[in-house]
Design a protein around this motif. Structure first.
Motif: not given
Length: 330
Positions: A132-149
């Protein structure tokens, strides 16, 4: 392999459980909770279904089955979780779909495959929390990458913008996500420290060049600390890095290729590890350069992923850190 007296197929949803027993050809729909479980016990007694002599078969749903799993474990009821794709493909050509029919099909699958189905091990709450921790981290990393793009695109389209409100929003969200990622990384490390059996294997895995915190913990999570896969090859098949033959008779002679049925998330993370390993591990770098003489980059990278999996399983089996004995040939 044990032949169960009763096979119960369960179609799991958020609020209800549809249960079908192949042997007595009976069906019941109950709430997915303690009240429903009481009704289930009464239903079994009514139809003389002995739960200790029964195998409960259910699909992975990603969480909705956990209440019922806890109930099964408290009552020592054998159960097995099966990937939905395995059940679907075993049915052949089917028509129609509803919860009642799905429960019957799951029960039929369990009845037909009783010789190969393995009873699931007790639910490991620590491993589930880690995933669950890894899943939440993955979603936040993807969200960050989306905003950076989005920020990059806006600055490219409007290079003359000095004080742009959208750019400020993007930058704020990126900083917030960076803080959350850092917070989750600290939470993950604290989790490892509080579980000695996981910490031991974690330290062994990160001794391999290319394997960092995320890859090590994801491997531990999805192998349930190296207990649910018998060897490295079976895990490599699950991740999707083992090629299979593609041929039939004399007319079809395709090249070997990996199956699309794989855990794409694990494979994606392992790709980053392979790229890092090729850069920093002399042995794997030389191996990759030799292979690229007659293979494309993606195939070579896939080979490196498999080697990393072999190394991870080896260090855990030997319970010793990876030792680099590579010496470049003269």
């Amino acid at each position: 392999m044990k032949k169960w007296k009763f096979t119960l197929g369960i179609d799991v949803s958020k609020n209800t459980l549809d249960i079908h027993c192949s042997e007595v050809r009976e069906h019941i729909c109950i709430p997915n909770g303690s009240e429903g479980f009481k009704l289930f016990i009464k239903w079994c007694k009514t139809h003389q279904i002995k739960l200790k002599e029964s195998l409960v078969v259910m699909e992975y749903t990603g969480g909705y089955e956990y209440k019922f799993i806890q109930f099964c474990e408290s009552k020592s009821i054998p159960y097995s979780r099966i990937p939905g794709l395995a059940i679907k493909r075993s049915m052949g050509i089917t028509r129609g779909k509803n919860d009642r029919v799905d429960a019957a099909r799951i029960a039929q699958y369990g009845e037909e495959k009783h010789k190969t189905i393995q009873v699931s091990k007790p639910w490991n709450k620590a491993i589930m929390y880690l995933k669950e921790l890894l899943g939440v981290r993955k979603r936040i990393v993807r969200e960050k990458a989306s905003y950076m793009g989005s920020l990059k695109e806006r600055k490219h389209m409007f290079p003359d913008l000095k004080q742009d409100s959208l750019c400020k929003i993007y930058e704020t969200k990126i900083k917030q996500n960076e803080k959350l990622i850092e917070q989750l990384d600290q939470e993950l490390l604290a989790f490892v420290e509080s579980h000695p059996e996981i910490k031991t294997n974690y330290e062994l895995l990160i001794s391999i060049r290319g394997i960092g915190m995320v890859n090590a913990l994801m491997t531990i999570g999805y192998t349930e600390n190296f207990e649910c896969f018998p060897n490295a090859r079976s895990y490599a098949v699950y991740v999707g890095v083992v090629p299979f033959d593609y041929s039939s008779g004399t007319s079809i002679r395709g090249r070997k290729k990996v199956s699309p049925i794989a855990n794409k998330e694990l494979k994606q993370e392992l790709t980053q590890a392979a790229r890092s390993a090729v850069q920093w591990d002399p042995e794997l770098r030389e191996y990759a350069l030799k292979k690229m003489n007659n293979k494309c980059y993606n195939v070579v990278l896939n080979n490196v992923k498999f080697k990393l999996i072999l190394r991870m399983f080896a260090v855990v089996k030997k319970q010793s850190k990876y030792v680099d004995n590579y010496q470049k040939a003269a």
